[in-house]
Design a protein around this motif. Structure first.
Motif, short mmCIF file in Angstrom:
data_model
loop_
_atom_site.label_atom_id
_atom_site.label_comp_id
_atom_site.label_asym_id
_atom_site.label_seq_id
_atom_site.Cartn_x
_atom_site.Cartn_y
_atom_site.Cartn_z
N ALA A 152 31.08 -15.50 33.66
CA ALA A 152 31.98 -14.42 34.41
C ALA A 152 31.54 -13.74 35.61
O ALA A 152 32.27 -12.90 36.12
CB ALA A 152 32.77 -13.74 33.43
N MET A 153 30.21 -13.84 35.90
CA MET A 153 29.43 -13.09 36.94
C MET A 153 29.71 -13.78 38.24
O MET A 153 29.32 -15.17 38.41
CB MET A 153 28.06 -12.99 36.23
CG MET A 153 27.78 -12.29 35.11
SD MET A 153 28.65 -10.70 35.17
CE MET A 153 27.51 -9.55 36.01
N PHE A 154 29.54 -12.89 39.10
CA PHE A 154 29.46 -13.68 40.59
C PHE A 154 28.07 -13.78 41.07
O PHE A 154 27.44 -12.78 40.81
CB PHE A 154 30.37 -12.57 41.68
CG PHE A 154 31.69 -12.61 41.31
CD1 PHE A 154 32.77 -13.64 41.75
CD2 PHE A 154 32.43 -11.56 40.68
CE1 PHE A 154 34.06 -13.41 41.72
CE2 PHE A 154 33.84 -11.39 40.28
CZ PHE A 154 34.58 -12.69 41.16
N CYS A 155 27.65 -14.54 41.93
CA CYS A 155 26.53 -14.64 42.50
C CYS A 155 26.44 -13.58 43.46
O CYS A 155 27.57 -12.92 43.84
CB CYS A 155 26.14 -15.98 43.04
SG CYS A 155 27.37 -16.40 44.52
N ASN A 156 25.11 -13.33 44.05
CA ASN A 156 25.10 -12.31 44.95
C ASN A 156 25.85 -12.47 46.41
O ASN A 156 26.79 -11.48 46.77
CB ASN A 156 23.65 -12.02 45.49
CG ASN A 156 23.01 -11.16 44.43
OD1 ASN A 156 23.46 -10.74 43.59
ND2 ASN A 156 21.46 -11.65 44.37
N GLU A 157 26.02 -13.80 46.73
CA GLU A 157 26.70 -14.12 47.92
C GLU A 157 28.48 -13.86 47.91
O GLU A 157 29.01 -13.29 48.46
CB GLU A 157 26.61 -15.68 48.50
CG GLU A 157 27.16 -15.99 49.69
CD GLU A 157 26.99 -17.48 50.08
OE1 GLU A 157 27.86 -17.92 50.84
OE2 GLU A 157 25.94 -17.79 49.63
N CYS A 158 28.91 -14.36 46.52
CA CYS A 158 30.28 -14.19 46.21
C CYS A 158 30.54 -12.53 45.98
O CYS A 158 31.65 -11.99 46.37
CB CYS A 158 30.58 -14.86 45.13
SG CYS A 158 30.85 -16.53 45.44
N LYS A 159 29.72 -11.85 45.28
CA LYS A 159 29.93 -10.60 45.04
C LYS A 159 29.84 -9.45 46.40
O LYS A 159 30.75 -8.83 46.47
CB LYS A 159 28.68 -10.01 44.29
CG LYS A 159 28.88 -8.63 43.62
CD LYS A 159 27.64 -8.14 42.87
CE LYS A 159 27.38 -8.96 41.92
NZ LYS A 159 25.97 -8.49 40.86
N ASN A 160 29.10 -10.12 47.27
CA ASN A 160 29.01 -9.46 48.77
C ASN A 160 30.15 -9.66 49.41
O ASN A 160 31.02 -8.77 50.23
CB ASN A 160 27.74 -10.16 49.41
CG ASN A 160 26.44 -9.40 49.06
OD1 ASN A 160 26.48 -8.52 48.28
ND2 ASN A 160 25.20 -10.09 49.34
N LYS A 161 31.01 -10.78 49.38
CA LYS A 161 32.09 -10.92 49.91
C LYS A 161 33.06 -10.12 49.40
O LYS A 161 34.12 -9.66 49.97
CB LYS A 161 32.58 -12.47 49.84
CG LYS A 161 31.77 -13.55 50.52
CD LYS A 161 32.09 -14.90 50.27
CE LYS A 161 31.08 -15.91 50.88
NZ LYS A 161 31.51 -17.15 50.71
N LEU A 162 33.27 -9.98 47.94
CA LEU A 162 34.10 -9.26 47.43
C LEU A 162 33.90 -7.51 47.69
O LEU A 162 34.96 -6.96 48.16
CB LEU A 162 34.05 -9.04 46.04
CG LEU A 162 34.72 -10.17 45.32
CD1 LEU A 162 34.35 -10.16 43.86
CD2 LEU A 162 36.11 -10.24 45.43
#
Length: 168
Positions: A152-162
């Motif tokens: 259930a964790m976002f990768c860094n790229e997706c986390k940065n988009k959020l």
């Protein structure tokens, strides 16, 4: 849907997205979406019906059902979302249970799968798309093994988009 599942999901989603999550009212059974030969429910029909209800006061809606879902392009699916502008998503609990596969129930694994799929479909409502990183929650999962691997964790790229859109 049992209250323990709803409350656990509420608590985890509040942590993951840093938002307040309300548990809404139960709606009628989605018999309008039932396909009698497949013995499954068309997720797109359910999502469109929920969207057309024009529920007010909610930024996003996650529908949780305990029926087996499909879309014409796929035999089954764990969850889905309408486009990001409509902000409505759905998950099915049916295939997230070990019992569906004839295995002994595992509540911890079930809870992990529920959160993983909920975060995944809600990710679409925030404008995220399928991710190529296999351990990102936004990567594809066509089996429960895939679902378990991605977590259930976002990768860094997706986390940065959020973070850029102010939701993390």
């Amino acid at each position: 849907i049992d209250n323990k599942t709803l409350q656990y999901t509420q608590m985890e989603l509040e942590k993951k997205f840093n938002v307040v999550v309300d548990i809404g009212r139960q709606l009628e059974d989605p018999i309008y979406a039932y396909h009698k030969y497949k013995k499954q429910y068309n997720s797109t029909k359910i999502l469109k019906k929920i969207h057309n209800l024009r529920l007010r006061g909610y930024d996003r809606i996650l529908v949780i059902v305990d029926v087996d879902l499909y879309i014409p392009e796929l035999t089954y699916l764990f969850g889905a979302a309408l486009d990001e502008k409509k902000k409505v998503s759905i998950i099915s609990l049916t295939r997230l249970r070990q019992g569906f596969y004839g295995l002994p129930e595992d509540i911890d694994l079930y809870n992990k799968r529920v959160i993983t799929e909920a975060v995944h479909v809600l990710g679409y409502t925030y404008g995220l798309h399928k991710c190529k990183s296999s351990d990102c929650v936004m990567s594809s999962a066509s089996t429960v093994d895939d679902l378990d691997r991605r977590g259930a964790m976002f990768c860094n790229e997706c986390k940065n988009k959020l973070v850029k859109i102010g939701h993390r």
